[in-house]
Design a protein around this motif. Sequence first.
Motif, short mmCIF file in Angstrom:
data_model
loop_
_atom_site.label_atom_id
_atom_site.label_comp_id
_atom_site.label_asym_id
_atom_site.label_seq_id
_atom_site.Cartn_x
_atom_site.Cartn_y
_atom_site.Cartn_z
N ALA A 1 -90.51 -34.95 -77.94
CA ALA A 1 -89.40 -35.70 -78.55
C ALA A 1 -88.06 -35.07 -78.18
CB ALA A 1 -89.59 -35.75 -80.06
N ILE A 2 -88.00 -33.75 -78.21
CA ILE A 2 -86.75 -33.06 -77.85
C ILE A 2 -86.37 -33.35 -76.40
CG2 ILE A 2 -85.75 -30.76 -77.47
CD1 ILE A 2 -87.31 -29.84 -79.97
N SER A 3 -87.37 -33.42 -75.51
CA SER A 3 -87.08 -33.72 -74.10
C SER A 3 -86.54 -35.14 -73.94
CB SER A 3 -88.32 -33.52 -73.24
OG SER A 3 -89.27 -34.56 -73.40
N ILE B 1 -90.40 -35.99 -68.29
CA ILE B 1 -90.14 -35.62 -69.68
C ILE B 1 -91.48 -35.51 -70.41
CG2 ILE B 1 -87.83 -36.66 -69.78
CD1 ILE B 1 -89.07 -39.08 -71.19
N GLY B 2 -91.45 -34.86 -71.57
CA GLY B 2 -92.64 -34.76 -72.40
C GLY B 2 -93.75 -33.96 -71.75
N GLY C 1 -91.90 -41.15 -73.70
CA GLY C 1 -91.51 -42.40 -73.05
C GLY C 1 -91.06 -43.47 -74.02
N SER C 2 -91.82 -43.69 -75.09
CA SER C 2 -91.45 -44.73 -76.05
C SER C 2 -90.18 -44.35 -76.81
CB SER C 2 -92.60 -44.99 -77.03
OG SER C 2 -92.91 -43.82 -77.76
N TYR C 3 -90.03 -43.07 -77.12
CA TYR C 3 -88.85 -42.59 -77.84
C TYR C 3 -87.59 -42.75 -77.00
CZ TYR C 3 -86.16 -39.30 -80.83
OH TYR C 3 -85.24 -38.72 -81.65
N ILE D 1 -86.11 -43.74 -62.12
CA ILE D 1 -87.49 -43.84 -62.59
C ILE D 1 -87.86 -42.51 -63.22
CG2 ILE D 1 -89.91 -44.22 -61.98
CD1 ILE D 1 -88.96 -45.92 -59.62
N ILE D 2 -88.26 -42.55 -64.50
CA ILE D 2 -88.57 -41.34 -65.25
C ILE D 2 -90.07 -41.33 -65.55
CG2 ILE D 2 -88.18 -40.11 -67.42
CD1 ILE D 2 -85.35 -41.40 -67.41
N ASN D 3 -90.68 -40.19 -65.30
CA ASN D 3 -92.12 -40.05 -65.49
C ASN D 3 -92.41 -39.45 -66.86
OD1 ASN D 3 -94.89 -39.35 -65.35
ND2 ASN D 3 -94.75 -39.32 -63.12
#
Length: 326
Positions: free
Chosen positions: A236-238, A217-218, A13-15, A116-118
Amino acid sequence: MDKIAIRGGGVAGSYLANLLQKSNYDVTLFDLKGKYFKPCGDVVPNIYEPKINWNIKYRIKNFAFYLDGEKIYDVRYRHTKWNVIDKSEWINSMLDNIKQKVIGNEKPERERYDIIINAMGPYLMDRKVVYTTRSLVKTEEFNDEAILEFNSKFTGFYWIFPDSEGIYNIGAGFLEYKNSKELLLQYIKSKLKKYEIIDTRGAPITVDLISDKNWKIGEARGLVFPMSGEGIRPSAISAEAAFDALTKGEDFNETLNNKLYKLEKRIKIQYSLLKIYINLNESLRKSMLKVFLRNGILIDAFLEDKIDFEGISESVKAIKDGAISN
């Protein structure tokens, strides 16, 4: 331009929020605390670097594998195999850099955001998890070898990783034993004569396949290798795959399914092997682990989480090319 909300300020999320912000996207991060700390081994195979650099604290070349207290195999690589990173510092620096943040239990309102991404990690309550505990331990009995020790009674392992000079990251995680802290403290006492525990914390880690991956993601997407517990690199790749999908105007879920296919295939293979192992009796577990841990090719593939035909072939080539010194 789409207004984007991201739920969860961990690795993915932060990346992703930082990558989007750098490209002038309207992105808001929703996070419970706004400060990150999820303890783990903090190691990443030396086959990946993020687009936003992290601080490498230690470079690991040497490994030893134990089973029920007996050393089964050790290996020395000519080049760095694992990097020990300052994961918390990396993520918190990205969190501090995000301009639009909502801290607390508030959820993004569907009508206010186009996407909205989880990225809420293992906290969606839709999966099996293993409860791990890790301690940072100061000791004069320090060397540069990473140790993984398996116990045939349980599904999981202990680890001892060099963290920085004179400091070990020592941890434990077993599916059948939720009180990993108790096991860890006993293990540290059995391994070291004189030491000081600086910090001890626990966290759940995903060990399950996720059926609904849309807009995730993640670790929320299940991107943790169940045999090793490695989740930093796949998360991170996701985030990078999600960034590509959003900035190129591609179908988000289709793009992630395609870009993450190899990673997710290897996770499925590990999950299948884990299910077989869980159903074995203790004697068969011990026999299976001895065969696995004595095979240099499989160990090399395990250390980079590339257990499939292609990955094992890569390990064979690495050994032939002299990447391993014994």
